[in-house]
Design an enzyme around this catalytic site. Structure first.
Site, PDB file in Angstrom:
ATOM      1  CG  MET A 152      -1.825  -1.191   1.307  1.00  0.00           C
ATOM      2  SD  MET A 152      -2.865  -1.220   2.789  1.00  0.00           S
ATOM      3  CE  MET A 152      -4.098  -0.005   2.317  1.00  0.00           C
ATOM      4  CB  CYS A 153       2.387   3.588  -1.759  1.00  0.00           C
ATOM      5  SG  CYS A 153       2.092   3.365  -3.528  1.00  0.00           S
ATOM      6  CD1 TRP A 154       0.872   8.151   0.512  1.00  0.00           C
ATOM      7  CD2 TRP A 154       0.253  10.137  -0.300  1.00  0.00           C
ATOM      8  NE1 TRP A 154       1.122   9.075   1.475  1.00  0.00           N
ATOM      9  CE2 TRP A 154       0.752  10.315   1.010  1.00  0.00           C
ATOM     10  CE3 TRP A 154      -0.172  11.250  -1.001  1.00  0.00           C
ATOM     11  CZ2 TRP A 154       0.812  11.547   1.613  1.00  0.00           C
ATOM     12  CZ3 TRP A 154      -0.101  12.483  -0.394  1.00  0.00           C
ATOM     13  CH2 TRP A 154       0.379  12.628   0.910  1.00  0.00           C
TER      14      TRP A 154
END
Length: 143
Positions: A59-61
């Protein structure tokens, strides 16, 4: 299942996904201590490719960066999913082994639903076996 997990930020969405994974009985581990998304994606990819994990969740932005980083690892098929249909299709038609999610654009409940579907046991479509095998052969381009 054993799940490699990484996120470059923490919020309600990342917390919800991690809580779901634990409540569903999965063994969750973090293969990297870095907070830099390229390193996180690659570490999860390596854990999956080397058999330390059955699947990975990054998960990242946007989810895009960690997916790209994970896909740099030969044997990884990371898919960015924003709904359950994409998650199921990624497993069915691409035999994806890493799920990438946006921690900024997905509501916690939606991210959990996507993760649940991705890990639900959807099997690759036998009609796609030649295409999926070709993806593995393309790892030669990375050398």
């Amino acid at each position: 299942m054993r799940i490699a997990f990484a996120a470059d930020d923490r919020n309600a969405t990342t917390d919800a996904v991690q809580a779901y994974l634990a409540e569903a009985g999965h063994e969750v581990f973090r293969p990297a201590t870095s907070d830099v998304w390229p390193e996180l994606g690659a570490a999860v990819g390596r854990a999956v490719a080397e058999g330390e994990a059955d699947f990975g969740v990054v998960m990242c932005w946007t989810g895009t960066g960690t997916a790209i980083a994970a896909n740099k690892v030969p044997g990884v098929r990371a898919a960015l999913a924003w709904d359950t249909w994409i998650a199921a299709g990624a497993r069915k038609w691409n035999d994806a082994n890493v799920l990438a999610l946006s921690l900024k654009r997905l509501a916690p409940d939606v991210a959990v639903e996507i993760t649940e579907v991705f890990l639900s046991g959807v099997l690759p479509d036998p009609d796609e076996s030649a295409n999926i095998a070709r993806l593995g052969e393309m790892d030669e381009f990375r050398r």
